[in-house]
Design a protein around this motif. Structure first.
Motif, PDB file in Angstrom:
ATOM      1  N   LEU A 136     -66.383  42.875  -7.461  1.00  0.00           N
ATOM      2  CA  LEU A 136     -65.618  42.208  -6.413  1.00  0.00           C
ATOM      3  C   LEU A 136     -65.112  40.848  -6.888  1.00  0.00           C
ATOM      4  O   LEU A 136     -63.951  40.490  -6.663  1.00  0.00           O
ATOM      5  N   ILE A 137     -65.968  40.096  -7.557  1.00  0.00           N
ATOM      6  CA  ILE A 137     -65.540  38.802  -8.097  1.00  0.00           C
ATOM      7  C   ILE A 137     -64.381  38.994  -9.072  1.00  0.00           C
ATOM      8  O   ILE A 137     -63.361  38.283  -9.019  1.00  0.00           O
ATOM      9  N   ALA A 138     -64.507  39.967  -9.961  1.00  0.00           N
ATOM     10  CA  ALA A 138     -63.454  40.213 -10.953  1.00  0.00           C
ATOM     11  C   ALA A 138     -62.138  40.607 -10.289  1.00  0.00           C
ATOM     12  O   ALA A 138     -61.063  40.123 -10.686  1.00  0.00           O
ATOM     13  N   ARG A 139     -62.186  41.448  -9.272  1.00  0.00           N
ATOM     14  CA  ARG A 139     -60.955  41.897  -8.617  1.00  0.00           C
ATOM     15  C   ARG A 139     -60.284  40.747  -7.867  1.00  0.00           C
ATOM     16  O   ARG A 139     -59.048  40.637  -7.876  1.00  0.00           O
ATOM     17  N   ILE A 140     -61.085  39.917  -7.210  1.00  0.00           N
ATOM     18  CA  ILE A 140     -60.507  38.779  -6.496  1.00  0.00           C
ATOM     19  C   ILE A 140     -59.809  37.839  -7.472  1.00  0.00           C
ATOM     20  O   ILE A 140     -58.692  37.370  -7.227  1.00  0.00           O
ATOM     21  N   ARG A 141     -60.424  37.595  -8.593  1.00  0.00           N
ATOM     22  CA  ARG A 141     -59.840  36.675  -9.568  1.00  0.00           C
ATOM     23  C   ARG A 141     -58.634  37.294 -10.272  1.00  0.00           C
ATOM     24  O   ARG A 141     -57.604  36.622 -10.449  1.00  0.00           O
ATOM     25  N   ASN A 142     -58.730  38.553 -10.643  1.00  0.00           N
ATOM     26  CA  ASN A 142     -57.677  39.176 -11.445  1.00  0.00           C
ATOM     27  C   ASN A 142     -56.521  39.731 -10.623  1.00  0.00           C
ATOM     28  O   ASN A 142     -55.362  39.638 -11.031  1.00  0.00           O
ATOM     29  N   GLU A 143     -56.836  40.317  -9.470  1.00  0.00           N
ATOM     30  CA  GLU A 143     -55.784  40.956  -8.671  1.00  0.00           C
ATOM     31  C   GLU A 143     -55.222  40.035  -7.593  1.00  0.00           C
ATOM     32  O   GLU A 143     -54.018  40.049  -7.330  1.00  0.00           O
ATOM     33  N   LEU A 144     -56.085  39.260  -6.954  1.00  0.00           N
ATOM     34  CA  LEU A 144     -55.614  38.359  -5.900  1.00  0.00           C
ATOM     35  C   LEU A 144     -55.280  36.968  -6.429  1.00  0.00           C
ATOM     36  O   LEU A 144     -54.652  36.174  -5.721  1.00  0.00           O
TER      37      LEU A 144
END
Length: 226
Positions: free
Chosen positions: A110-118
């Motif tokens: 979740l942390i990775a997706r928030i940083r990379n996608e959002l």
């Protein structure tokens, strides 16, 4: 780094049973907090985040509380909830970074997706030193003591006020900025947090919840009367 070092961040939240619930009231609360010197806000839900964004350019830590009786984690438990508050204008996404069961992605993903996608910074709410170290390793932008006292493992500490010992331990253990949050209800406690190395301090109820502030005064009055 969106949250300045030494900042007071005000949590503008009100549950559905609170007379101040709703985006109109929360945006007014944020405006008042900014006039008093707050350098950021924490807000729950897309409507409140959008209302505060409309009246301020200060950084907003957005959360999305998703209640599910099957899971103890309710603070931004999945990517969809994070996406909604990002779209509403949150600069930073806060999430429960404990290892407890959740209806969503594991914390690291979740942390990775928030940083990379959002393309948003991540504010990790933790309750223990090990959780904070793990969130830092996963790439969180900030580590916060928010959940100390609110998990089964740490519930016994809740009555003792803010967890300053956890704050000190995190500051010593991680290079990620550490935010003090949870039961900071006097200026002296905020000062103590900065003395312990906090990057910033989040204050909620003591500033933005007049119902609970009134209860505290009434309780003290009743005890004195007895």
């Amino acid at each position: 780094m969106l949250i300045p070092k030494g900042a007071l961040v005000v949590s503008c939240q009100a549950r559905a049973d609170n007379p101040l619930h709703g985006p109109i009231f929360m945006s007014a609360m944020a405006r008042a907090a900014a006039a008093g010197g707050a350098q950021g806000f924490r807000a729950n839900g897309a409507e409140d985040v959008a209302a505060i964004r409309a009246i301020s350019t200060l950084p907003i830590i957005g959360i999305s509380k998703v209640w599910d009786d099957r899971f103890p984690v309710y603070i931004t438990p999945d990517f969809d909830s994070a996406s909604r508050i990002a779209a509403a204008g949150a600069d930073i996404i806060a999430l429960d970074a404990t290892p407890r069961p959740r209806n969503g992605e594991p914390v690291d993903r979740l942390i990775a997706r928030i940083r990379n996608e959002l393309k948003r910074e991540v504010f990790a709410d933790v309750s223990t030193l090990e959780e904070g170290k793990a969130a830092s390793a996963h790439g969180a932008s900030y580590i916060a003591t928010t959940l100390s006292g609110y998990t089964d493992e740490t519930a016994a500490t809740k009555a003792d006020g803010p967890d300053l010992d956890l704050l000190s331990a995190l500051v010593a253990a991680v290079s990620t900025p550490v935010i003090a949050e949870g039961r900071f209800d006097t200026p002296d406690l905020v000062a103590a947090a900065f003395e312990r190395g906090a990057h910033a301090v989040v204050v909620g109820t003591a500033i933005t919840n007049p119902r609970e502030i009134t209860k505290k005064f009434v309780h003290a009055t009743q005890r004195r009367a007895v």
